[in-house]
Design an enzyme around this catalytic site. Sequence first.
Site, mmCIF file in Angstrom:
data_model
loop_
_atom_site.group_PDB
_atom_site.id
_atom_site.type_symbol
_atom_site.label_atom_id
_atom_site.label_comp_id
_atom_site.label_asym_id
_atom_site.label_seq_id
_atom_site.Cartn_x
_atom_site.Cartn_y
_atom_site.Cartn_z
ATOM 1 N N LEU A 85 0.783 -1.233 0.000
ATOM 2 C CA LEU A 85 0.000 0.000 0.000
ATOM 3 C C LEU A 85 0.820 1.291 0.000
ATOM 4 O O LEU A 85 0.257 2.376 -0.019
ATOM 5 C CB LEU A 85 -0.963 -0.013 1.192
ATOM 6 C CG LEU A 85 -1.835 -1.278 1.273
ATOM 7 C CD1 LEU A 85 -2.690 -1.258 2.534
ATOM 8 C CD2 LEU A 85 -2.694 -1.442 0.033
ATOM 9 N N LEU A 87 3.397 4.147 -1.655
ATOM 10 C CA LEU A 87 3.862 4.620 -2.965
ATOM 11 C C LEU A 87 5.263 4.070 -3.206
ATOM 12 O O LEU A 87 6.045 3.906 -2.265
ATOM 13 C CB LEU A 87 3.903 6.149 -2.984
ATOM 14 C CG LEU A 87 2.548 6.858 -3.031
ATOM 15 C CD1 LEU A 87 2.761 8.368 -2.916
ATOM 16 C CD2 LEU A 87 1.785 6.513 -4.294
ATOM 17 N N ASN A 102 0.541 -3.380 -10.407
ATOM 18 C CA ASN A 102 -0.290 -3.442 -9.197
ATOM 19 C C ASN A 102 -1.656 -4.014 -9.537
ATOM 20 O O ASN A 102 -2.113 -3.915 -10.671
ATOM 21 C CB ASN A 102 -0.470 -2.025 -8.626
ATOM 22 C CG ASN A 102 -1.293 -2.015 -7.350
ATOM 23 O OD1 ASN A 102 -1.131 -2.887 -6.479
ATOM 24 N ND2 ASN A 102 -2.186 -1.048 -7.221
ATOM 25 N N HIS A 104 -5.624 -3.593 -8.189
ATOM 26 C CA HIS A 104 -6.511 -2.787 -7.337
ATOM 27 C C HIS A 104 -7.891 -3.427 -7.350
ATOM 28 O O HIS A 104 -8.387 -3.798 -8.418
ATOM 29 C CB HIS A 104 -6.566 -1.351 -7.855
ATOM 30 C CG HIS A 104 -7.329 -0.454 -6.945
ATOM 31 N ND1 HIS A 104 -6.800 0.041 -5.776
ATOM 32 C CD2 HIS A 104 -8.608 -0.014 -6.993
ATOM 33 C CE1 HIS A 104 -7.706 0.771 -5.158
ATOM 34 N NE2 HIS A 104 -8.816 0.747 -5.877
#
Length: 190
Positions: A85, A87, A102, A104
């Site tokens: 989670l 950056l 990633n 999501h």
Amino acid sequence: MKKLALFASGNGTNVQQISEYFANNNDVKVSCVVVNKKNCYVIERAKNLNIPCYYFNRKDFYESDKVLDLMKENEIDYIILAGFLWLIPNNLLMKYNNKIINIHPALLPKYGGKGMYGHNVHEAIVLHKEKESGITIHYVNEKYDSGDIIFQAKCKIEAKDSADDVAAKIHLLEKEYYPKVIEKVVKENK
Ligand code: GAR
């Protein structure tokens, strides 16, 4: 042989699925797992899968090259975020341009951005009475959930669904598609 580092911080179901999917693959290998939480269950999973697992704290990530050096030592080709989670810092973004992916748990650009992760997303879907949700697999850039989209898959949400019901539907999609999409990206970029 292309090598993957899986970055995670939670339960690790995606780490498990991706690792099992590539276990006997001659072209793609999961080389290591990287976590930023000391007691997350994914550490246990990595142990059971016989995959080396490394913990780094915030300082290591943002104020040193420790993670980058680990990637270099392991000759990592792709970084795969699976419930990670934070950056991604610039040193990794520069070295792994378009090589960080990633997943999501929503149909971006909806339900993305800071604070929108894991169960928060499913609760927001129920709160807003959405009729569908899904997954987005995307490249990672310096902002949350805003890199180029590689793949999306949808599922129907019923009025009676709880956030847990939504989570279960999303996990099925993640299991079905994340490993396959990673494989496709890696093979196409050979
Ligand atoms: C997954 O549902 C993934 O989509 C989500 O975290 C969960 C991790 O589950 N990622 C995000 O919300 C990223 N913004 P897992 O630890 O069981 O793989």
